[in-house]
Write a protein that holds these residues in place. Structure first.
Motif, PDB file in Angstrom:
ATOM      1  N   ALA A 258       0.829  -1.184   0.027  1.00 32.05           N
ATOM      2  CA  ALA A 258      -0.237  -0.120  -0.193  1.00 32.05           C
ATOM      3  C   ALA A 258       0.956   1.275   0.017  1.00 32.05           C
ATOM      4  O   ALA A 258       0.519   2.468  -0.770  1.00 32.05           O
ATOM      5  CB  ALA A 258      -0.929  -0.122   1.150  1.00 32.05           C
ATOM      6  N   GLN A 259       1.973   1.197   0.849  1.00 37.10           N
ATOM      7  CA  GLN A 259       2.778   2.281   0.951  1.00 37.10           C
ATOM      8  C   GLN A 259       3.492   2.671  -0.296  1.00 37.10           C
ATOM      9  O   GLN A 259       3.605   3.847  -0.984  1.00 37.10           O
ATOM     10  CB  GLN A 259       3.838   2.093   1.894  1.00 37.10           C
ATOM     11  N   ARG A 260       4.135   1.706  -1.079  1.00 39.09           N
ATOM     12  CA  ARG A 260       4.879   1.917  -2.167  1.00 39.09           C
ATOM     13  C   ARG A 260       3.612   2.148  -3.475  1.00 39.09           C
ATOM     14  O   ARG A 260       4.209   3.165  -4.053  1.00 39.09           O
ATOM     15  CB  ARG A 260       5.415   0.686  -2.405  1.00 39.09           C
ATOM     16  N   ALA A 261       2.752   1.591  -3.523  1.00 36.22           N
ATOM     17  CA  ALA A 261       1.699   2.004  -4.475  1.00 36.22           C
ATOM     18  C   ALA A 261       1.388   3.435  -4.398  1.00 36.22           C
ATOM     19  O   ALA A 261       1.179   4.064  -5.365  1.00 36.22           O
ATOM     20  CB  ALA A 261       0.512   1.059  -4.396  1.00 36.22           C
ATOM     21  N   GLY A 262       1.132   3.779  -3.184  1.00 34.83           N
ATOM     22  CA  GLY A 262       0.754   5.308  -3.134  1.00 34.83           C
ATOM     23  C   GLY A 262       1.666   6.319  -3.442  1.00 34.83           C
ATOM     24  O   GLY A 262       1.327   7.136  -4.207  1.00 34.83           O
ATOM     25  N   GLN A 263       2.907   5.921  -3.477  1.00 31.30           N
ATOM     26  CA  GLN A 263       4.139   6.666  -3.623  1.00 31.30           C
ATOM     27  C   GLN A 263       4.066   6.734  -5.151  1.00 31.30           C
ATOM     28  O   GLN A 263       4.322   7.950  -5.756  1.00 31.30           O
ATOM     29  CB  GLN A 263       5.367   6.301  -3.083  1.00 31.30           C
ATOM     30  N   ARG A 264       4.094   5.622  -5.928  1.00 34.29           N
ATOM     31  CA  ARG A 264       4.053   5.684  -7.147  1.00 34.29           C
ATOM     32  C   ARG A 264       2.925   6.352  -7.770  1.00 34.29           C
ATOM     33  O   ARG A 264       2.869   6.799  -9.193  1.00 34.29           O
ATOM     34  CB  ARG A 264       4.044   4.153  -7.583  1.00 34.29           C
ATOM     35  N   ALA A 265       1.676   6.247  -7.090  1.00 36.57           N
ATOM     36  CA  ALA A 265       0.328   6.889  -7.840  1.00 36.57           C
ATOM     37  C   ALA A 265       0.546   8.206  -7.805  1.00 36.57           C
ATOM     38  O   ALA A 265       0.230   8.911  -8.660  1.00 36.57           O
ATOM     39  CB  ALA A 265      -0.933   6.359  -7.008  1.00 36.57           C
ATOM     40  N   ASP A 266       1.172   8.966  -6.767  1.00 36.22           N
ATOM     41  CA  ASP A 266       1.478  10.296  -6.832  1.00 36.22           C
ATOM     42  C   ASP A 266       2.343  10.868  -7.648  1.00 36.22           C
ATOM     43  O   ASP A 266       2.098  11.894  -8.452  1.00 36.22           O
ATOM     44  CB  ASP A 266       2.218  10.682  -5.346  1.00 36.22           C
TER      45      ASP A 266
END
Length: 404
Positions: A258-266
């Motif tokens: 979840a954390q990594r996906a959030g950063q990439r989504a940004d």
């Protein structure tokens, strides 16, 4: 506006505690049934009642965030959930227990009000990071609920679980009022107009495609977590309930996803993250399907599946709230309906298929769900990459713009 680290952490804690109350009954179903004289064949209603309450809350309560101050909504719903937990703890009759669980489940939908509020409090450049953080809270709450419930029940019986959660939820109520900013809506929209707006979303391609991905995603997730105990308890392993529970710890990898996906989504890669994670999801079943001879491969499969599921989930939410900036509460509520129905289909499907053809067939079912999600993404990837293509730049009539 931006969101401070302290507030982000608090919102994650709210999500963790609120969602955990739905799952704490699972390890102690037998104890509750014996104490209240409920036949073992009917104990499933203890979990089902909370889930039905939660589903109702998603549909009817979360959209209120488009009308009312969400700081007050969150505080009020936390307090009402605490009342439901307290009623459950004091229940001497099964009908009273189910009433408490239904109330607690209904107001546990505060989780999604919190997610929508967290997204709106964030700047566009940090929204994915915030969604990753609160989704991690949800993941930790779901997994930690079983561990905490088992420990509390061993020390003070099943009622102690509900007492502790009633206290936690009540304690979070004044903290929400103190730590969260006011959320003036500035809208005269009626509840009927908001619900009509939610219904209209189901005709819009972005919302429908991301919702279908969520449906198949969590059907695959439910296939694993509702069925995995069956082969682990059977030959050749004969694992105990406690030993099977430890496999949930591997699911904490989902928080990292979840954390990594959030950063990439940004960074603008939400759609790409979705496609890659769905490929991983399908591949994870090659490992999870080997439960008849390798526990290590099962662990690998669990880690990969949870990582992939949380990565897609955060990416989906990022695109949804970005595409519906004036209707985030309704958008999250509608999206989570797909989530809930998918989880239910996976749970029912895996037990039925396992009883007929074993774990290999259940694994095939989980893989089919994953591939179906991948197909939906493939057919809609260009639309998903551009969240404004199928979403009106202004709120629909009857739901005027409200600052967030």
């Amino acid at each position: 506006m931006g969101l401070t680290t302290g507030r982000r952490m608090f919102l994650s804690v709210v999500c963790a505690v609120a969602v955990a109350q739905i799952y704490v009954a699972q390890p102690v179903l037998v104890q509750i049934g014996k104490d209240l004289g409920l036949p073992e064949s009917d104990t499933g209603w203890i979990v089902t009642t909370g889930q039905l309450g939660y589903l109702t809350g998603l549909a009817l309560l979360v959209p209120l965030g488009n009308i009312f101050d969400r700081r007050k909504l969150i505080a009020g719903h936390l307090l009402l959930a605490a009342f439901g937990m307290g009623l459950t703890a004091a229940a001497a009759r099964i009908w009273l227990l189910l009433t408490g669980l239904a109330l607690a489940g209904l107001f546990a939908a505060v989780v999604q009000t919190t997610v929508a509020f967290a997204a709106d409090l964030s700047t566009a450049g940090e929204r994915g990071r915030t969604l990753g953080a609160v989704t991690s809270g949800v993941t930790i709450g779901i997994l930690g609920a079983r561990v905490l419930a088992g420990s509390l029940a061993a020390l003070g019986g099943w009622r102690s679980i509900y007492v502790v959660f009633a206290v936690l939820l009540a304690a979070l109520t004044p903290l929400a009022l103190r730590l969260l900013p006011s959320d003036p809506r500035g809208t005269q929209a009626t509840y009927g107009a908001v619900m009509l707006s939610l219904c209209r979303m189901f005709r819009e391609r972005l919302f429908l495609s991301r919702g279908l991905i969520a449906f198949f995603l969590f059907a695959s997730f439910g296939t694993l977590w509702s069925g995995l105990a069956l082969p682990l308890a059977a030959e050749p392993w004969h694992l105990s309930t406690a030993q099977i529970g430890f496999f949930g710890i591997a699911g904490l990898a989902g928080a990292l996803g979840a954390q990594r996906a959030g950063q990439r989504a940004d960074a603008g890669h939400a759609s790409v993250i979705t496609g890659g994670a769905l490929v991983l999801l399908a591949a994870s079943w090659l490992a999870s399907g080997q439960a008849s001879w390798s526990l290590w491969l099962v662990i690998v499969g669990v880690i990969v599946l949870d990582f992939a599921v949380q990565a897609v989930h955060v990416s989906n939410q990022h695109l949804i709230v970005s595409g519906y900036p004036h209707r985030t509460s309704s958008a999250i509520a509608g999206y989570m309906l797909f989530y809930s129905f998918g989880s239910a289909v996976g749970a029912v499907g895996t037990t039925a298929v396992y009883s007929a053809a074993g774990w290999a067939a259940s694994s095939l079912l989980g893989a089919v769900f994953a591939l179906s999600a991948l197909l939906v993404w493939t057919l809609n990837r260009h639309t998903a990459a551009d969240t404004q293509r199928d979403v009106l730049p202004r709120p629909p009539r009857g739901v005027p713009h409200s600052p967030t």
